[in-house]
Motif scaffolding. Sequence first.
Motif, mmCIF file in Angstrom:
data_model
loop_
_atom_site.group_PDB
_atom_site.id
_atom_site.type_symbol
_atom_site.label_atom_id
_atom_site.label_comp_id
_atom_site.label_asym_id
_atom_site.label_seq_id
_atom_site.Cartn_x
_atom_site.Cartn_y
_atom_site.Cartn_z
ATOM 1 N N GLY A 72 -5.510 4.215 -10.332
ATOM 2 C CA GLY A 72 -5.966 2.706 -10.609
ATOM 3 C C GLY A 72 -4.790 2.049 -9.927
ATOM 4 N N TYR A 73 -3.596 2.383 -9.971
ATOM 5 C CA TYR A 73 -2.629 1.673 -9.325
ATOM 6 C C TYR A 73 -2.744 1.803 -7.718
ATOM 7 N N ARG A 74 -3.068 3.024 -7.332
ATOM 8 C CA ARG A 74 -3.338 3.176 -5.824
ATOM 9 C C ARG A 74 -4.484 2.465 -5.292
ATOM 10 N N TYR A 75 -5.645 2.306 -5.995
ATOM 11 C CA TYR A 75 -6.676 1.471 -5.837
ATOM 12 C C TYR A 75 -6.176 0.201 -5.455
ATOM 13 N N VAL A 76 -5.749 -0.580 -6.771
ATOM 14 C CA VAL A 76 -5.472 -1.808 -6.652
ATOM 15 C C VAL A 76 -4.432 -2.249 -5.484
ATOM 16 N N ALA A 77 -3.388 -1.602 -5.264
ATOM 17 C CA ALA A 77 -2.411 -1.590 -4.344
ATOM 18 C C ALA A 77 -2.932 -1.730 -3.020
ATOM 19 N N THR A 128 0.896 -1.059 0.065
ATOM 20 C CA THR A 128 0.099 0.053 -0.040
ATOM 21 C C THR A 128 0.809 1.134 -0.104
ATOM 22 N N GLU A 129 1.800 1.297 1.028
ATOM 23 C CA GLU A 129 2.616 2.349 0.929
ATOM 24 C C GLU A 129 3.568 2.693 -0.296
ATOM 25 N N LYS A 130 3.910 1.441 -0.893
ATOM 26 C CA LYS A 130 4.777 1.814 -2.180
ATOM 27 C C LYS A 130 3.979 2.587 -3.145
ATOM 28 N N SER A 131 2.586 2.487 -2.989
ATOM 29 C CA SER A 131 1.841 3.192 -3.960
ATOM 30 C C SER A 131 1.647 4.744 -3.517
ATOM 31 N N GLY A 132 2.087 4.965 -2.373
ATOM 32 C CA GLY A 132 1.811 6.399 -1.975
ATOM 33 C C GLY A 132 0.816 6.409 -1.025
ATOM 34 N N HIS A 133 -0.040 5.578 -0.539
ATOM 35 C CA HIS A 133 -0.954 5.458 0.448
ATOM 36 C C HIS A 133 -0.521 5.201 1.682
#
Lengths: 332, 517
Positions: A212-217, A28-33
């Motif tokens: 999209g990437y943030r959602y999925v991750a 999750t954090e790798k996506s910036g969240h």
Amino acid sequence: MFDIVSFLVQAIRLSAIFLFGSTGEILTEKSGHLNLGIPGIMCMGALGGCYGESLYISSLPVSASTSAPDLTLMNPFLAVLIPILTAILFAGAMGALYSFLAVTLRANQNVTGLTITTFGIGVTKFFIAPIKSQYQAGFSQASIFFRTGFPFASSLGDFGSLFFSYGCLVYLAIIVAVVASLILSKTRVGLHLRAVGENPATADAAGINVGGYRYVATIIGSAIAGLGGLTFVMDWLSGSWEYSIDGMGWLSVALVIFAMWKPNLSILGSILFAILYILPNYIPGIGFAARELMNMVPYFVTVLVLLFVSFQKKRENQPPASLGLSYFREAR
Amino acid sequence: MEKTVAIELKGITKYFGSVVANEGVDLTVYKGEILAILGENGSGKTTLMNMIAGIYFPDEGHIFVDGEEVLIRSPKDAFRYKIGMVHQHFKLVDLFTAAENIVLGVKDGRRFNMKEVNARVREIAERYGFTIDPKKKVYEMSVSEKQTVEIVKVLYRGADILILDEPTAVLTPQETERLFEVIRHMRDDGKSIIIITHKLHEVLSVSDRVAILRKGRYVGSVETKYATELSLTEMMVGQKVALNIERPDPVRPRPRLMVKNLTCKNKEGVATLSDVSFTAFGGEILGIAGISGCGQKELLESIAGLEYAYPGSSISFVTDEGEEEELVGLSPREIRNMGVALSFVPEDRLGMGLVGSMGMAENMMLKSYASGKTPFVERKQPTELAGKIKEELEVVTPDLKTPVSRLSGGNVQKVLVGREIAEAPAVLMTAYAVRGLDINTSYMIYHLLNEQKKKGVAVIYVGEDLDVLLALSDRILVLCGGKVSGILDGRTATKEQVGLLMTKSEREGKEDTHEQS
């Protein structure tokens, strides 16, 4: 007499909980969240697992003698698989909720995460009480399936206990961490995901769907963390219940920092955290104060690691550059 | 050699709100040529190129690639038509290697393998003579290396038309020469290269053809071999436009601010200002002209105490009694208390001057926060001041509590300038005070500045519109590459003079840069 093998076996059993939690949070954090909802999400994973298990148990034929579902008819495979799927579903839904708030509605990530935590804990407490009292016997029975290791483990002595005696979730946790590590470092998807977490504007310009990437991750990461909650209840607590899953969740978040956002390091980190966590139980005659102090050690170590990492200034060990920052294309 | 058209623009028009950025631009780019797009700041060069690169979508007009009309809605679309743009601000992930950045977002159906990517990057580099290490991390790179990564990124995606937005702005002369060498190789390979620039000597040395834009319109294009610096400057600045801005004669001008040998450096250690010396007089408006990034921002900020001035620099403030006081080394607050007011308007007005989420009254407090004798904030005076500014400058706002970020650009500027003037400064510095403002508000700002001038304030006006600078300023200081390239009398100077000074001296500056590096 201090039994080092059984101590390590217990520690590795426990480490799976932290490992699921931290692997999920790393993705999750790798996506910036920055998802501070992990404790709540792990609760929801536990709740989801128990709910799935209760559905399966209630679908069993009723035994004539006890007029309750006949637990001897439980299929070990289904008794394990169904809770895993429902745990993923419940926890993933929380991840989706987080993403909806943070990406689509542009809510502040810290506030959203903490909200998810309180929400998850509250919902779990509300719904778990009736389920656990009604299905306690069934959960205990299912837990045996969760904890069954390889049949040949006992014939290999200490070696067998150390490596082959664990339930399926422990192995799954390690596999997931290794796979996550490989995806992040070796694949195109991993490269894109890291780009999104480092510099979403650049990723956007390169044609990568940041939202999209943030959602999925976040959804996948939450689902993985949810399995940590399931592991806590079905493996560690043998099917009973304790309201301390959220504590496990915070330790998992701390472990992310400890492992410097690397799932493969997290495998070792989780074992270390687990050792520190259960060590007081193995020291005879330890006082209350000493026990509490020792429980504090994982957090203390995390602070030390954080200090070390920031002093070291090695760019590769720093948190993702845009961690906790929302990205909107218009805001140039 | 037979020329084939690579891309053709017809009647391209783009509005931002009510502001025209480009109007009816026709432009043709041929294969195997280096085309320079020349124009002043705000002449719409970048906007026009952004429309080819898919960043903006034109409001009117048609784009033809290889003779067929195309719609370019995103950078992805642009890449499909083999168009790639290298922006002024690099879009790179610092933590990634060169090759990782280059391959980012590329979906070519090949198996993902960094070794192959590295090899292909090396291949491209060899073909055009780049120096690049595919495995080097971006955060370890110099600016010119980063630029190389950006260019290779575009080539990796198979671009045949390359747009470079002011590629030399960040490079040393040697790096610039190397870049031009590579660009020539690409041209000889049949690619079309478009360079956005306002540096005349570079246009003359590298391009085959020059297209000139002025105020969003296409003025024309010339073959570089028939062009001279003078002819290009004339096309670039155009006829002088008569503006009806009042310019009262300076009253009893007296030295107010004496800047001597001011030197500043940026994070990379490159000088942004070198040996700048001038004197600003009370009772006059000193205009500062220069292309963007030539050091205006650093100049104002170092006077205000926001920028570190290197040893040897001296900024002395002359008090009413005639005593000289050194400003270098003082904090912004100490400098402000001496009567130096900075109304700085960067691209984002709300960035440095005002707090967007606070109302007018609270923004006034940003200046008076330190006064007052109790721990409680003093609200009465700032509120009165805000009310006065609202009334006198006709600020359109529902009330004094409305967050200033909700006001229009012109009103925000009025609040900012009003507050600075209310300080009764001895030196008033404004940067891009009228950027994005409508005519009426602009004239009101000019009027306010003239009022200050009449009061004996030394006004320093950094502007981009040469016509305004020539009509408003008593003297014009021209900056070029961090140096003073000339100080002209605002009443007699011509646009061409200023234009040449803004761009020309860079060649002469070359040797100096050698010494510094």
